[in-house]
Design a protein around this motif. Structure first.
Motif, PDB file in Angstrom:
ATOM      1  N   PRO A  84       0.802  -1.228   0.000  1.00  0.00           N
ATOM      2  CA  PRO A  84       0.000   0.000   0.000  1.00  0.00           C
ATOM      3  C   PRO A  84       0.833   1.276   0.000  1.00  0.00           C
ATOM      4  N   SER A  85       2.027   1.210   0.606  1.00  0.00           N
ATOM      5  CA  SER A  85       2.876   2.401   0.689  1.00  0.00           C
ATOM      6  C   SER A  85       3.836   2.526  -0.488  1.00  0.00           C
ATOM      7  N   GLY A  86       3.744   1.601  -1.448  1.00  0.00           N
ATOM      8  CA  GLY A  86       4.627   1.659  -2.604  1.00  0.00           C
ATOM      9  C   GLY A  86       5.533   0.446  -2.681  1.00  0.00           C
ATOM     10  N   VAL A  87       6.549   0.562  -3.506  1.00  0.00           N
ATOM     11  CA  VAL A  87       7.489  -0.540  -3.720  1.00  0.00           C
ATOM     12  C   VAL A  87       8.748  -0.299  -2.895  1.00  0.00           C
ATOM     13  N   VAL A  88       9.141  -1.309  -2.124  1.00  0.00           N
ATOM     14  CA  VAL A  88      10.385  -1.248  -1.360  1.00  0.00           C
ATOM     15  C   VAL A  88      11.247  -2.427  -1.777  1.00  0.00           C
ATOM     16  N   GLY A  89      12.549  -2.293  -1.595  1.00  0.00           N
ATOM     17  CA  GLY A  89      13.448  -3.351  -2.036  1.00  0.00           C
ATOM     18  C   GLY A  89      14.687  -3.425  -1.174  1.00  0.00           C
ATOM     19  N   ALA A 114      11.266  10.869 -10.266  1.00  0.00           N
ATOM     20  CA  ALA A 114      11.004   9.953  -9.155  1.00  0.00           C
ATOM     21  C   ALA A 114       9.894  10.460  -8.253  1.00  0.00           C
ATOM     22  N   SER A 115       9.658  11.762  -8.249  1.00  0.00           N
ATOM     23  CA  SER A 115       8.671  12.346  -7.332  1.00  0.00           C
ATOM     24  C   SER A 115       7.329  12.640  -7.993  1.00  0.00           C
ATOM     25  N   THR A 116       7.139  12.210  -9.220  1.00  0.00           N
ATOM     26  CA  THR A 116       5.890  12.508  -9.928  1.00  0.00           C
ATOM     27  C   THR A 116       4.756  11.584  -9.520  1.00  0.00           C
ATOM     28  N   GLY A 117       5.093  10.439  -8.906  1.00  0.00           N
ATOM     29  CA  GLY A 117       4.063   9.485  -8.516  1.00  0.00           C
ATOM     30  C   GLY A 117       3.709   8.498  -9.606  1.00  0.00           C
ATOM     31  N   LYS A 118       4.240   8.686 -10.796  1.00  0.00           N
ATOM     32  CA  LYS A 118       3.976   7.760 -11.892  1.00  0.00           C
ATOM     33  C   LYS A 118       4.842   6.510 -11.739  1.00  0.00           C
ATOM     34  N   LYS A 119       4.433   5.438 -12.367  1.00  0.00           N
ATOM     35  CA  LYS A 119       5.196   4.189 -12.335  1.00  0.00           C
ATOM     36  C   LYS A 119       5.737   3.915 -13.741  1.00  0.00           C
ATOM     37  N   GLU A 120       6.622   4.798 -14.205  1.00  0.00           N
ATOM     38  CA  GLU A 120       7.135   4.689 -15.569  1.00  0.00           C
ATOM     39  C   GLU A 120       8.118   3.537 -15.745  1.00  0.00           C
ATOM     40  N   GLY A 121       8.639   2.992 -14.652  1.00  0.00           N
ATOM     41  CA  GLY A 121       9.631   1.924 -14.764  1.00  0.00           C
ATOM     42  C   GLY A 121       9.068   0.531 -14.615  1.00  0.00           C
ATOM     43  N   VAL A 122       7.753   0.412 -14.416  1.00  0.00           N
ATOM     44  CA  VAL A 122       7.152  -0.915 -14.237  1.00  0.00           C
ATOM     45  C   VAL A 122       7.372  -1.762 -15.489  1.00  0.00           C
ATOM     46  N   GLY A 123       7.895  -2.966 -15.301  1.00  0.00           N
ATOM     47  CA  GLY A 123       8.120  -3.877 -16.422  1.00  0.00           C
ATOM     48  C   GLY A 123       9.430  -3.683 -17.136  1.00  0.00           C
ATOM     49  N   CYS A 124      10.189  -2.634 -16.796  1.00  0.00           N
ATOM     50  CA  CYS A 124      11.488  -2.415 -17.442  1.00  0.00           C
ATOM     51  C   CYS A 124      12.486  -3.474 -16.989  1.00  0.00           C
ATOM     52  N   LYS A 125      13.381  -3.861 -17.885  1.00  0.00           N
ATOM     53  CA  LYS A 125      14.417  -4.835 -17.579  1.00  0.00           C
ATOM     54  C   LYS A 125      15.784  -4.196 -17.803  1.00  0.00           C
ATOM     55  N   ILE A 126      16.761  -4.601 -16.998  1.00  0.00           N
ATOM     56  CA  ILE A 126      18.119  -4.096 -17.169  1.00  0.00           C
ATOM     57  C   ILE A 126      19.093  -5.249 -16.979  1.00  0.00           C
ATOM     58  N   ASN A 127      20.114  -5.296 -17.830  1.00  0.00           N
ATOM     59  CA  ASN A 127      21.105  -6.369 -17.769  1.00  0.00           C
ATOM     60  C   ASN A 127      22.411  -5.833 -18.327  1.00  0.00           C
TER      61      ASN A 127
END
Length: 223
Positions: free
Chosen positions: A52-57, A125-138
């Protein structure tokens, strides 16, 4: 679990056994990605959790000889959508789940609480959008590949002699971004995975049953 592949592929050790105590759920997030950092003889284990508070890692570097964690980074602001490590570049790279931008942390000096350097627009990062969802990096060699939707970016370091120093006293690092593929290929189905073998890169896309093979004839991958 640590397995000995030269002795019957048997388990020989267990590291990172965590239980949740109180509200410190970040330290107990299960690792979903493992990367071996041979130049430092460390294992990078990373995992994230959405609530509920967002994504943490959580990102940890483990010394397998002692079984101890030598570094831990708790991600709460623009947590990684995906993360990788480049041995050749001595750096950890992530793509932020909110901003969709690429960040790096220099392994040569990673003692700070917030080691990330943004290679794009950190204000996203502070816009509240989730523009990185599903992005992959390698990473592969000294190059880093990041997917955004159906497009693929290639990041490479530009080696220049600079007198400018970052806050940790090291020379500022400069990375260049190139958009890969042909113009007619841009904006295709979302990329779901990236893999490497020899001089080839393998790409899978959502709702596609085929695997794309990109071959590196010189220094740039081409489809």
């Amino acid at each position: 679990m640590v397995f000995d592949i030269q002795n019957g592929f048997r388990p020989v050790a267990e590291i990172g056994h965590n239980e949740i105590y109180g509200a410190d759920i970040v330290s107990a997030i299960p690792a979903t990605k493992l990367n071996w950092v041979s130049s430092f003889n460390l294992l990078m284990a990373s995992g994230s959790h959405g609530g509920p508070s967002g994504v943490v890692g959580n990102i940890k570097l483990w010394d397998l000889r002692s079984g101890n964690s030598v570094y831990e980074l708790k991600e709460k602001v623009d947590c990684f959508s995906d993360v990788t490590v480049s041995d050749d570049l001595s750096a950890i790279f992530k793509v932020g789940v909110n901003s969709g931008e690429v960040f790096y942390a220099d392994l040569r000096n990673i003692s700070s609480d917030n080691p990330w350097v943004c290679l794009g627009d950190k204000r996203k990062a502070s816009t509240g959008k989730k523009e990185g969802v599903g992005c992959k990096i390698n990473s592969h060699g000294n190059q880093v590949f990041c997917s955004k939707g159906g497009d693929l970016e290639l990041w490479s370091e530009i080696v220049i002699s600079s007198s400018r120093k970052s806050e940790d006293g090291l020379e500022e690092r400069v990375f260049r971004r190139n958009l890969m593929g042909r113009v007619k290929d841009l904006g295709g189905f979302r990329i779901t995975n990236l893999g490497f073998g020899g001089n080839k890169m393998f790409v899978t896309r959502k709702d596609q049953q085929s695997v794309e093979v990109w071959q590196n004839s010189t220094r740039v991958f081409r489809s």
